[in-house]
Scaffold this motif. Sequence first.
Motif, PDB file in Angstrom:
ATOM      1  N   LEU A  41       0.841  -1.202   0.000  1.00  0.00           N
ATOM      2  CA  LEU A  41       0.000   0.000   0.000  1.00  0.00           C
ATOM      3  C   LEU A  41       0.875   1.250   0.000  1.00  0.00           C
ATOM      4  O   LEU A  41       0.632   2.197  -0.758  1.00  0.00           O
ATOM      5  CB  LEU A  41      -0.913   0.004   1.224  1.00  0.00           C
ATOM      6  CG  LEU A  41      -2.034  -1.036   1.223  1.00  0.00           C
ATOM      7  CD1 LEU A  41      -2.822  -0.965   2.524  1.00  0.00           C
ATOM      8  CD2 LEU A  41      -2.967  -0.835   0.040  1.00  0.00           C
ATOM      9  N   ARG A  42       1.907   1.264   0.838  1.00  0.00           N
ATOM     10  CA  ARG A  42       2.858   2.381   0.907  1.00  0.00           C
ATOM     11  C   ARG A  42       4.258   1.838   0.659  1.00  0.00           C
ATOM     12  O   ARG A  42       4.596   0.742   1.135  1.00  0.00           O
ATOM     13  CB  ARG A  42       2.810   3.062   2.288  1.00  0.00           C
ATOM     14  CG  ARG A  42       1.500   3.777   2.572  1.00  0.00           C
ATOM     15  CD  ARG A  42       1.412   4.190   4.029  1.00  0.00           C
ATOM     16  NE  ARG A  42       1.416   3.014   4.896  1.00  0.00           N
ATOM     17  CZ  ARG A  42       0.337   2.259   5.138  1.00  0.00           C
ATOM     18  NH1 ARG A  42      -0.818   2.585   4.595  1.00  0.00           N
ATOM     19  NH2 ARG A  42       0.430   1.200   5.919  1.00  0.00           N
ATOM     20  N   ALA A  43       5.066   2.607  -0.045  1.00  0.00           N
ATOM     21  CA  ALA A  43       6.430   2.157  -0.320  1.00  0.00           C
ATOM     22  C   ALA A  43       7.195   1.880   0.965  1.00  0.00           C
ATOM     23  O   ALA A  43       8.015   0.963   1.029  1.00  0.00           O
ATOM     24  CB  ALA A  43       7.156   3.207  -1.160  1.00  0.00           C
ATOM     25  N   SER A  44       6.908   2.626   2.019  1.00  0.00           N
ATOM     26  CA  SER A  44       7.620   2.455   3.295  1.00  0.00           C
ATOM     27  C   SER A  44       7.338   1.098   3.942  1.00  0.00           C
ATOM     28  O   SER A  44       8.072   0.677   4.843  1.00  0.00           O
ATOM     29  CB  SER A  44       7.257   3.585   4.260  1.00  0.00           C
ATOM     30  OG  SER A  44       5.853   3.664   4.437  1.00  0.00           O
ATOM     31  N   ASP A  45       6.291   0.395   3.469  1.00  0.00           N
ATOM     32  CA  ASP A  45       6.036  -0.946   3.999  1.00  0.00           C
ATOM     33  C   ASP A  45       7.193  -1.895   3.682  1.00  0.00           C
ATOM     34  O   ASP A  45       7.389  -2.898   4.369  1.00  0.00           O
ATOM     35  CB  ASP A  45       4.731  -1.517   3.417  1.00  0.00           C
ATOM     36  CG  ASP A  45       3.493  -0.796   3.935  1.00  0.00           C
ATOM     37  OD1 ASP A  45       3.587  -0.169   5.000  1.00  0.00           O
ATOM     38  OD2 ASP A  45       2.445  -0.872   3.272  1.00  0.00           O
ATOM     39  N   TRP A  46       7.936  -1.583   2.640  1.00  0.00           N
ATOM     40  CA  TRP A  46       9.121  -2.380   2.299  1.00  0.00           C
ATOM     41  C   TRP A  46      10.082  -2.451   3.489  1.00  0.00           C
ATOM     42  O   TRP A  46      10.569  -3.508   3.854  1.00  0.00           O
ATOM     43  CB  TRP A  46       9.810  -1.761   1.080  1.00  0.00           C
ATOM     44  CG  TRP A  46      11.058  -2.437   0.618  1.00  0.00           C
ATOM     45  CD1 TRP A  46      12.324  -2.266   1.109  1.00  0.00           C
ATOM     46  CD2 TRP A  46      11.164  -3.385  -0.451  1.00  0.00           C
ATOM     47  NE1 TRP A  46      13.225  -3.036   0.419  1.00  0.00           N
ATOM     48  CE2 TRP A  46      12.541  -3.744  -0.557  1.00  0.00           C
ATOM     49  CE3 TRP A  46      10.253  -3.955  -1.329  1.00  0.00           C
ATOM     50  CZ2 TRP A  46      13.007  -4.645  -1.507  1.00  0.00           C
ATOM     51  CZ3 TRP A  46      10.714  -4.849  -2.276  1.00  0.00           C
ATOM     52  CH2 TRP A  46      12.076  -5.187  -2.348  1.00  0.00           C
ATOM     53  N   HIS A  47      10.327  -1.305   4.086  1.00  0.00           N
ATOM     54  CA  HIS A  47      11.216  -1.257   5.248  1.00  0.00           C
ATOM     55  C   HIS A  47      10.533  -1.818   6.489  1.00  0.00           C
ATOM     56  O   HIS A  47      11.184  -2.463   7.322  1.00  0.00           O
ATOM     57  CB  HIS A  47      11.677   0.186   5.493  1.00  0.00           C
ATOM     58  CG  HIS A  47      12.543   0.712   4.396  1.00  0.00           C
ATOM     59  ND1 HIS A  47      13.866   0.366   4.254  1.00  0.00           N
ATOM     60  CD2 HIS A  47      12.257   1.553   3.360  1.00  0.00           C
ATOM     61  CE1 HIS A  47      14.375   0.976   3.198  1.00  0.00           C
ATOM     62  NE2 HIS A  47      13.419   1.700   2.624  1.00  0.00           N
ATOM     63  N   ARG A  48       9.229  -1.587   6.602  1.00  0.00           N
ATOM     64  CA  ARG A  48       8.495  -2.100   7.750  1.00  0.00           C
ATOM     65  C   ARG A  48       8.542  -3.631   7.793  1.00  0.00           C
ATOM     66  O   ARG A  48       8.576  -4.226   8.860  1.00  0.00           O
ATOM     67  CB  ARG A  48       7.046  -1.611   7.699  1.00  0.00           C
ATOM     68  CG  ARG A  48       6.476  -1.259   9.077  1.00  0.00           C
ATOM     69  CD  ARG A  48       5.103  -0.648   9.043  1.00  0.00           C
ATOM     70  NE  ARG A  48       4.703  -0.014   7.819  1.00  0.00           N
ATOM     71  CZ  ARG A  48       4.899   1.273   7.534  1.00  0.00           C
ATOM     72  NH1 ARG A  48       5.535   2.045   8.400  1.00  0.00           N
ATOM     73  NH2 ARG A  48       4.486   1.796   6.397  1.00  0.00           N
ATOM     74  N   HIS A  49       8.543  -4.235   6.594  1.00  0.00           N
ATOM     75  CA  HIS A  49       8.614  -5.698   6.497  1.00  0.00           C
ATOM     76  C   HIS A  49      10.059  -6.202   6.412  1.00  0.00           C
ATOM     77  O   HIS A  49      10.262  -7.400   6.237  1.00  0.00           O
ATOM     78  CB  HIS A  49       7.824  -6.185   5.276  1.00  0.00           C
ATOM     79  CG  HIS A  49       6.374  -5.835   5.326  1.00  0.00           C
ATOM     80  ND1 HIS A  49       5.573  -5.852   4.204  1.00  0.00           N
ATOM     81  CD2 HIS A  49       5.567  -5.446   6.355  1.00  0.00           C
ATOM     82  CE1 HIS A  49       4.334  -5.493   4.537  1.00  0.00           C
ATOM     83  NE2 HIS A  49       4.311  -5.237   5.840  1.00  0.00           N
ATOM     84  N   ARG A  50      11.015  -5.283   6.459  1.00  0.00           N
ATOM     85  CA  ARG A  50      12.457  -5.600   6.482  1.00  0.00           C
ATOM     86  C   ARG A  50      12.918  -6.352   5.233  1.00  0.00           C
ATOM     87  O   ARG A  50      13.826  -7.191   5.280  1.00  0.00           O
ATOM     88  CB  ARG A  50      12.812  -6.394   7.753  1.00  0.00           C
ATOM     89  CG  ARG A  50      12.464  -5.665   9.053  1.00  0.00           C
ATOM     90  CD  ARG A  50      12.931  -6.393  10.273  1.00  0.00           C
ATOM     91  NE  ARG A  50      14.393  -6.455  10.342  1.00  0.00           N
ATOM     92  CZ  ARG A  50      15.190  -5.457  10.714  1.00  0.00           C
ATOM     93  NH1 ARG A  50      14.668  -4.272  11.042  1.00  0.00           N
ATOM     94  NH2 ARG A  50      16.504  -5.620  10.753  1.00  0.00           N
TER      95      ARG A  50
END
Length: 429
Positions: free
Chosen positions: A64-73
């Motif tokens: 949903l958000r590009a930052s989820d990439w980092h949130r999911h490591r």
Amino acid sequence: MQEDFLHYVWQHQYFDKTDLQTEDGQPITVLRPGHRNPDAGPDFLNARLRLGEVEWNGAVEIHLRASDWHRHRHQHDPKYDQVILHVVHTADQPVQRTNATEIPALALAGRLAPELLAAYQRLREQPAEALLPCAPLLPQVPMLTRAMMTGRTLLERVEQKAAVVAGLHQQLAHDWEATAYHALAAGFGFQKNNEPLARLARALPLALLRRHRHDARQLEALVFGQAGFLEEDPATEHDLYVQGLREEFAFLRHKYNLAGTALLRHDWNFLRLRPANFPTVRLAQLAALLHARPALFDALLTARDVRALEGFFAAPVSAYWRQHYQPGKPGRVPALGKSSVHLLIINVVVPLRAAYGRHLGNPELVEDAVSLLEQLPAEHNHLTDAYQAAGFEHRSAADSQGLLALHRGYCAPRRCVQCSIGSHILQRS
């Protein structure tokens, strides 16, 4: 919005491709969106894209958000180094692979048709108590689409149950006869007592029962003793039959070193059960079946139709259990009813035969197992009745099982975009 909606949009390419480009301005041509990955790793594999003048083959990850990439490591997971495009609703930050190279991003916000979003939100925002989130929109869905979806969910349900049997088969050293026994024992729990009956089967191996199969009294002593129903009790103080079982079990328990493996009376559920469904009645019926049917698996596998299976389960219980619901508590007890037999066919015989067909790699055996459901009458409960009222076909147990699987696998968790019915509604929008 849920991420599965973006998966649906990307898979079917339902977005505006005018002047399609990455966040850093590279033109995008989607040559192949890839296929869904059911395992760990990126969402779509084997995608083929042209970014600028270069053609790429690799994976697509969706958030949903590009930052989820980092949130999911994902930046620390080498499985995601194969990602060639990061598809997001909102591109709120750039992301990198493990080697720090940046991954091109495609933002879909502004490229989704308002009508498509509105239809999706209408499905998602139905109240939790609504059994069918698509009920207001069902008239626009052809009967063929509904039938194909319930046929799909029926097969999914049979496969899920067969997978449980296959796991049991593996645990039991690949012994199909023992697998049939354990599956039948759990089935005789009829939901309320599945778990204690499964435990009883583990505490009373089939190899032990086989030694006493010809003696119905010894079988009952083992079954009721290991189930915890032969302890001293004022209700059975003057019951000669139960006293005899108790003495028999004391001898067998010592002979086979069964001390400490028995269940306790309070492990069993009697609450809100009619006497005919008491676990003690079901134990008597199971013991009678074990006494009367020496080859469980072969009989269940080779029975030609439902009528033959009804005959298999027609094993009369001993005289005592025709007159007692519990040890020391008399009352006229009906035989195992046809509706109970049909539930055993649905929940035990069909999964067992399907699991065996899968084990042999023989799809015809799986089809034959499913065909048994088509011979059984439709089940009726508040879920199946609601779907029938909404216009779904409901003529046999095959329909019932498909509708139950549709509800539990798609409608209740609101997986509308993964359902052919929900997909049809979205496509029309």
